[in-house]
Design an enzyme around this catalytic site. Structure first.
Site, mmCIF file in Angstrom:
data_model
loop_
_atom_site.group_PDB
_atom_site.id
_atom_site.type_symbol
_atom_site.label_atom_id
_atom_site.label_comp_id
_atom_site.label_asym_id
_atom_site.label_seq_id
_atom_site.Cartn_x
_atom_site.Cartn_y
_atom_site.Cartn_z
ATOM 1 N N HIS A 13 0.885 -1.181 0.000
ATOM 2 C CA HIS A 13 0.000 0.000 0.000
ATOM 3 C C HIS A 13 0.923 1.231 0.000
ATOM 4 C CE1 HIS A 13 -2.774 2.981 1.761
ATOM 5 N NE2 HIS A 13 -3.760 2.164 1.478
ATOM 6 N N ASP A 43 3.586 -4.208 8.097
ATOM 7 C CA ASP A 43 2.323 -3.497 7.943
ATOM 8 C C ASP A 43 1.204 -4.526 8.121
ATOM 9 O OD1 ASP A 43 0.038 -2.278 7.115
ATOM 10 O OD2 ASP A 43 0.801 -1.591 5.180
ATOM 11 N N GLN A 87 -4.108 -4.963 7.187
ATOM 12 C CA GLN A 87 -5.128 -5.926 6.760
ATOM 13 C C GLN A 87 -5.029 -7.211 7.581
ATOM 14 O OE1 GLN A 87 -7.564 -5.217 4.767
ATOM 15 N NE2 GLN A 87 -6.781 -3.295 3.954
ATOM 16 N N LYS A 128 -10.042 -0.557 10.702
ATOM 17 C CA LYS A 128 -10.208 -1.789 9.910
ATOM 18 C C LYS A 128 -10.564 -2.973 10.812
ATOM 19 C CE LYS A 128 -7.089 -0.199 6.388
ATOM 20 N NZ LYS A 128 -7.710 0.365 5.204
ATOM 21 N N CYS A 165 -4.604 2.478 -3.740
ATOM 22 C CA CYS A 165 -3.356 2.990 -3.151
ATOM 23 C C CYS A 165 -2.222 1.988 -3.334
ATOM 24 C CB CYS A 165 -3.521 3.343 -1.671
ATOM 25 S SG CYS A 165 -4.779 4.565 -1.359
HETATM 26 N N1 PLP Z 1 -1.513 -0.655 4.788
HETATM 27 C C1 PLP Z 1 -2.459 -1.404 4.220
HETATM 28 C C2 PLP Z 1 -2.118 -2.797 3.792
HETATM 29 C C3 PLP Z 1 -3.734 -0.883 4.039
HETATM 30 O O1 PLP Z 1 -4.685 -1.639 3.471
HETATM 31 C C4 PLP Z 1 -3.994 0.446 4.455
HETATM 32 C C5 PLP Z 1 -5.318 1.044 4.228
HETATM 33 O O2 PLP Z 1 -6.068 0.626 3.372
HETATM 34 C C6 PLP Z 1 -2.980 1.173 5.049
HETATM 35 C C7 PLP Z 1 -1.748 0.603 5.207
HETATM 36 C C8 PLP Z 1 -3.218 2.564 5.540
HETATM 37 O O3 PLP Z 1 -4.115 2.551 6.597
HETATM 38 P P1 PLP Z 1 -4.686 3.911 7.213
HETATM 39 O O4 PLP Z 1 -5.291 4.650 6.067
HETATM 40 O O5 PLP Z 1 -5.683 3.457 8.217
HETATM 41 O O6 PLP Z 1 -3.541 4.632 7.818
#
Ligand code: PLP
Length: 407
Positions: free
Chosen positions: A124, A201, A204, A227, A365
């Site tokens: 992402h 990260d 998910q 999430k 993204c």
């Molecule tokens: N990392 C992953 C794999 C994501 O799916 C997302 C959001 O969709 C993020 C990071 C960023 O999360 P946030 O927008 O809650 O900071």
């Protein structure tokens, strides 16, 4: 424990909504943000009704109560991911802010000209752009480990990209586009054997199964509450205590200092050093309620439900002519991405929306991954603990309708 999805659905008031008369909501966008159970809303309202004040400031009772709730949330989050101590939990706005914090506070100290940060092609942007910003400033580079057609990482290639200049491996535990789950434990072992720290990260992955930072062996891990059926505005950065202790502050402001004189500043210890200003106090109460709610079912039961929906959706969608399913690496879960021949992803999602089916369309993204897949955009369906097999069928019918209308 047997997971009763129909019972769980009753916990989410929004699911009673009709998108048009007789058209129920089929919410398949939980990977973007999950809906909220009543217990999360109640916890936040209750805090504002009975125990609200700023934290760490009060000489008064409400301030103490609010501080207890906020610090209790830190301990609860630590327990949720198997952290050794509550001090290893830094509250942030979300995963994005957690990664930016590490890229800036850790990265500015440890990364210099010629150094490399290793990420993967399925990241992402939250786990890519902060590193790119850092390396631009430092004269370093970000290298991107490729993925196979099914979205899985080639571990030999990944290992081959680690070298003496690699200062950090930042990797997702689960793709937000393909639902591919990375073998994080193995990846951490490869990196640590070469002395490279690892940021995971888990944005998910944290909602899909048990997260245990000790078992993973990583150095940093981030996730967002929204999430996890919790509120927006709060997330967690976990870091090993000794690494957090060694990091300079990131943002300046109230609460993160030890002493300020006109000439000098000394900083607070961890985690206060990284929590400048007024923090998400009410949201911390919501986070606790969300984690309790999830643990009430058990993460394994939720993971099994997610996987069942994922497998059923792939099977259902595969029967639609002209539909290209992306990814498909063994073990993938929770998220399916696809394109439809001759149709724009946005048009497909708009028609699905008219059928009450909420999908996501776009690059999610993850533009480097879109390039790898040879597309500009995909349609994405992602499942939550409240989704049913009947809703998978409604997804299939909505996509068939889109195909009829667009081809
Ligand atoms: N990392 C992953 C794999 C994501 O799916 C997302 C959001 O969709 C993020 C990071 C960023 O999360 P946030 O927008 O809650 O900071």
């Amino acid at each position: 424990m047997v997971f009763d999805v129909m019972k769980a659905r009753q916990d989410f008031p929004i699911l009673a909504r009709e998108m048009a008369p007789g058209v129920p909501l089929v919410y398949l966008d939980s990977a973007a943000s999950a809906q909220k159970p009543r217990v999360v809303m109640d916890a936040m309202v209750s805090m504002m009704t009975h125990s609200y004040a700023n934290v760490h400031r009060g000489i008064h009772r409400l301030g103490d109560e609010a501080t207890d709730i906020y610090e209790g949330a830190r301990s609860r989050a630590a327990r949720f991911i198997g952290a050794q101590a509550a001090e290893e939990i830094v509250f942030v706005r979300g995963a994005t802010e957690g990664i930016n914090l590490v890229a800036q506070a850790w990265g500015r100290t440890h990364v210099g000209p010629g150094d490399e940060i290793l990420v993967s092609e399925i990241e992402h942007h939250a786990n890519l752009v902060p590193w790119r910003m850092l390396v631009q400033e430092k004269g370093a580079t970000v290298r991107m480990a490729p993925v196979r057609d099914d979205g899985s990482l080639d571990m030999m290639v990944l290992a081959g990209m680690m070298n003496a200049r690699t200062k950090m491996l930042a990797i997702t535990a689960m793709s937000n586009v393909l639902g591919v789950i990375n073998p994080v434990r193995e990846i951490v072992a490869l990196a640590h054997a070469r002395g490279i720290p690892v940021l995971v990260d888990a944005c998910q992955a944290a909602v899909h199964g048990q997260t245990d930072v000790q078992a993973l062996g990583c150095d940093f891990l981030v996730f967002s509450a929204h999430k996890l059926y919790g509120p927006t505005g709060i997330g967690v950065l976990w870091g090993r205590k000794e690494i957090l202790d060694s990091m300079p502050p990131w943002q300046g402001g109230g609460h993160m200092i030890d002493r300020v004189t006109p000439e000098t500043i000394t900083y607070a210890g961890v985690p206060a050093r990284f929590e400048a200003g007024t923090m998400p106090i009410v949201e911390s109460a919501g986070l606790v309620a969300a984690l309790d709610y999830l643990d009430g079912f058990g993460m394994d039961a939720i993971a099994a439900h997610d996987r069942m929906l994922h497998d059923a959706a792939r099977e259902r969608l595969a029967r639609i002519p002209g539909l290209r399913l992306m990814g498909g690496a063994p073990g993938s879960s929770n998220i399916v991405s696809f394109t439809l021949d001759g149709a724009q992803a946005y048009d497909v999602a708009s028609i699905a929306d008219k059928c009450g089916v909420a999908l996501r369309a776009g690059h999610h993204c993850a533009q480097p991954l879109m390039r790898r897949l040879g597309v500009d955009a995909t349609v994405r369906a992602s499942f939550g603990l409240y989704n049913t097999l009947e809703e998978v069928e409604q997804l299939g019918r909505a996509i068939e309708k889109a195909r009829e209308m667009l081809s």
